[in-house]
Design a protein around this motif. Sequence first.
Motif, PDB file in Angstrom:
ATOM      1  N   ALA A   1     -43.276  22.000  18.795  1.00 44.42           N
ATOM      2  CA  ALA A   1     -42.326  22.465  19.569  1.00 44.42           C
ATOM      3  C   ALA A   1     -41.325  21.952  20.182  1.00 44.42           C
ATOM      4  O   ALA A   1     -40.150  22.123  20.022  1.00 44.42           O
TER       5      ALA A   1
ATOM      6  N   ASP B   1     -51.835  25.297   9.741  1.00 41.91           N
ATOM      7  CA  ASP B   1     -51.725  24.972  11.108  1.00 41.91           C
ATOM      8  C   ASP B   1     -50.189  24.653  11.590  1.00 41.91           C
ATOM      9  O   ASP B   1     -49.612  24.995  12.396  1.00 41.91           O
TER      10      ASP B   1
ATOM     11  N   ALA C   1     -47.038  26.416  13.672  1.00 40.66           N
ATOM     12  CA  ALA C   1     -46.762  25.972  14.983  1.00 40.66           C
ATOM     13  C   ALA C   1     -45.062  25.936  14.865  1.00 40.66           C
ATOM     14  O   ALA C   1     -44.484  26.031  15.721  1.00 40.66           O
TER      15      ALA C   1
ATOM     16  N   ALA D   1     -42.692  27.876  17.201  1.00 37.67           N
ATOM     17  CA  ALA D   1     -41.672  27.368  17.989  1.00 37.67           C
ATOM     18  C   ALA D   1     -40.391  27.802  17.692  1.00 37.67           C
ATOM     19  O   ALA D   1     -39.460  27.944  18.523  1.00 37.67           O
TER      20      ALA D   1
ATOM     21  N   ARG E   1     -55.824  18.597  11.113  1.00 40.18           N
ATOM     22  CA  ARG E   1     -55.166  19.918  11.374  1.00 40.18           C
ATOM     23  C   ARG E   1     -54.910  20.198   9.961  1.00 40.18           C
ATOM     24  O   ARG E   1     -54.257  19.430   9.252  1.00 40.18           O
TER      25      ARG E   1
ATOM     26  N   GLU F   1     -49.288  21.708  18.386  1.00 41.00           N
ATOM     27  CA  GLU F   1     -48.482  22.796  18.913  1.00 41.00           C
ATOM     28  C   GLU F   1     -47.309  22.244  19.968  1.00 41.00           C
ATOM     29  O   GLU F   1     -46.341  22.639  19.636  1.00 41.00           O
ATOM     30  N   ASP F   2     -47.809  21.391  20.818  1.00 40.00           N
ATOM     31  CA  ASP F   2     -46.579  20.765  21.552  1.00 40.00           C
ATOM     32  C   ASP F   2     -45.795  19.943  21.035  1.00 40.00           C
ATOM     33  O   ASP F   2     -44.670  20.039  21.470  1.00 40.00           O
TER      34      ASP F   2
END
Length: 325
Positions: free
Chosen positions: A312, A256, A260, A264, A252, A308-309
């Motif tokens: 966050a 990106d 992210a 978040a 990534r 992203e998860d």
Amino acid sequence: MFLVTGGAGFIGSNLVRALCARGAEVLVCDRLRDGGKWRNIADCPIAGVLPPEDLERWLTDASDVEGVFHLGAVSATTVRDGDLVARSNLTLTLRLWDWCAEYRVPLVYASSAATYGDGSEGFDDDMDPAALAKLHPLNLYGWSKHATDRRVVDLLARGRARPPHWAGLKFFNVYGPGEGHKGRMASVALHKFRQIIAGEAATLFASDRAGIPDGGQRRDFVHVDDCVAAMLWLMEQPHVSGLFNCGSGTARSFEDLVLAVYAALNRAPAIRYIPMPDDLKGKYQYFTEARMDRLRAAGFPHPATALEDGVARYVHHLLSQPDDA
């Protein structure tokens, strides 16, 4: 008892916490120094902290060791003291290899994606000596990890004694809780979080390669929880040994990653591009992506955390635990 070298560090402390949560007895070998590194293991019921200079004596008298996780290293990619790096990263790892072979103790040790150099030879965790010989790390740290991997493969080829089972993990760009003490070597996720919280625009290195836009440099970002899951699983697999990549399997961009972090924090993105520092020119990986085929084929079931998860989750941790930042 498990021995975890570098157990108060970033990846090590997350591993120690997971082992303690399982009820394991864990001895940490590390230096706490005068910073806040001790906080990484403050909530862990450890058996003690062993100074690295006492490790050799401890090995002489050690008994009932279930496994060794060797994560301690001089990890700065800009370090220039070759004697220090060779002693800490190469010689010590091979000493633990020999000890684990003699006393029949499983060993998991940290290698690095820095062994792949500029990535021109790919990111396949191949143990073939000819394939390893083609890799050219870009810095002293990467060389020390690569030299260790090559010596391990050579020892196997020569039929020398080996631990009952073992794994060398080539960690890619790890991020997550417990890295606040790392300074410049902390993950980009943490650096960008700090900038944004301070009210600044997030900075990224401008590209100096044709065809790659600013912020378009891509890395394999892997959450530390995924690394811990891999180490614990490998320690429990008596029939699985080898060198394995430890990443998400998906490259990534740095853009990106920054987006992210902003998402978040529920803030509008603001990115500023800056020139590459002189000490990183020619030593900066523009692309990394772990080939995870071998670890998956061995049976590793833990799914990779989406960027992203993972970001966050990390940002929410930093907001709730400001001492970790």
